[in-house]
Scaffold this active site. Structure first.
Site, PDB file in Angstrom:
ATOM      1  N   GLY A  75     -11.403  -6.562   9.649  1.00  0.00           N
ATOM      2  CA  GLY A  75     -11.540  -7.950   9.210  1.00  0.00           C
ATOM      3  C   GLY A  75     -12.537  -8.186   8.093  1.00  0.00           C
ATOM      4  CG  ASP A 110       4.781  -1.214  11.765  1.00  0.00           C
ATOM      5  OD1 ASP A 110       4.317  -1.338  10.625  1.00  0.00           O
ATOM      6  OD2 ASP A 110       5.370  -0.189  12.171  1.00  0.00           O
ATOM      7  CG  ASP A 134      -8.495  -1.559   2.955  1.00  0.00           C
ATOM      8  OD1 ASP A 134      -8.414  -0.717   2.039  1.00  0.00           O
ATOM      9  OD2 ASP A 134      -9.439  -1.578   3.765  1.00  0.00           O
ATOM     10  CE  LYS A 174      -7.211   2.258   2.147  1.00  0.00           C
ATOM     11  NZ  LYS A 174      -8.291   2.282   3.155  1.00  0.00           N
TER      12      LYS A 174
END
EC number: 2.1.1.166
Length: 224
Positions: A75, A110, A134, A174
């Site tokens: 978070g 998911d 991320d 990322k």
């Protein structure tokens, strides 16, 4: 464990039942200035500073009104969003459980689930102007395989971005192994005004992670 006062490096003794690898990880955590800073400033992880530094360089959060955080656990990135743009609507998703964050709707599911995009968009209540990812695949210890697995997540996120992002919006993801491959970057450049790779200072030097930052979304698929 030695004292950490006066800037002295803390060393961790190898305890019974603790592997040498876990001892090294714990020692690195105890001596990481970003870990200490995160604890002092109330962030859940040192990863918060990666977004802070990316925002300082690219101005990602200014004016953001609707934000999606893919791979939200634990978070830290959403905490940054809430502090910098408290009026923004934020929703997040992760396979892992995440402690509640005030004003944020979090889905434990998911992202690859077919139902996930609709759940996120329904909760957000409108087109996002910033999508953060991320996400990283669970590593198997083979660098090329790990990079490919994570790029699969990034490509899925990018498909989602093309369907829902507001014109002019931004996407941050990322990536591993020095960045996204040239073919993927070329595809992103078709849809964004600028696409750049960045490695924020808080990203550990030994880490293979980079971030791809795409800004100035040109329009949803079928609208360009």
């Amino acid at each position: 464990m030695s004292r950490g006062d006066n800037g002295l490096r803390q060393r961790v003794r190898t305890a019974r039942g603790r592997t040498a690898q876990s001892t090294r990880w714990l020692e690195r955590q105890l001596n990481d200035p970003y870990v200490r800073r995160a604890k002092a400033e109330g962030y859940r992880s040192r990863a918060a500073y990666k977004l802070i530094e990316l925002d300082e360089r690219f101005g990602l959060l200014k004016g953001s009104k609707r934000v999606i955080d893919l791979g939200i656990a634990p978070g830290g990135w959403t905490q940054v969003v809430r502090r910098k743009v408290p009026g923004a609507k934020v929703v997040g998703i992760d396979l892992l459980p995440v402690d509640p964050i005030d004003g944020v709707e979090i889905f434990q599911m998911d992202f690859m689930d077919d139902a996930a995009p609709d759940r996120l968009m329904e909760a957000l209540g409108g087109a996002p102007d910033l999508i953060l990812s991320d996400m990283a695949a669970n590593t198997v210890g083979h660098p090329q395989t790990d990079a490919l697995r994570t790029m699969g997540l990034v490509e899925t996120a990018f498909a989602f971005v093309q369907d829902v992002l507001a014109p002019g919006g931004a996407f941050v993801a990322k990536v591993f192994a020095g960045g996204a491959d040239s073919q993927f970057v070329a595809e992103m450049k078709r849809h964004f005004a600028t696409v750049k790779h960045a490695k924020p200072p808080s990203s550990r030097k030994g880490s293979v992670e980079w971030f791809v930052v795409a800004q100035g979304f040109k329009g949803r698929r079928g609208e360009d």
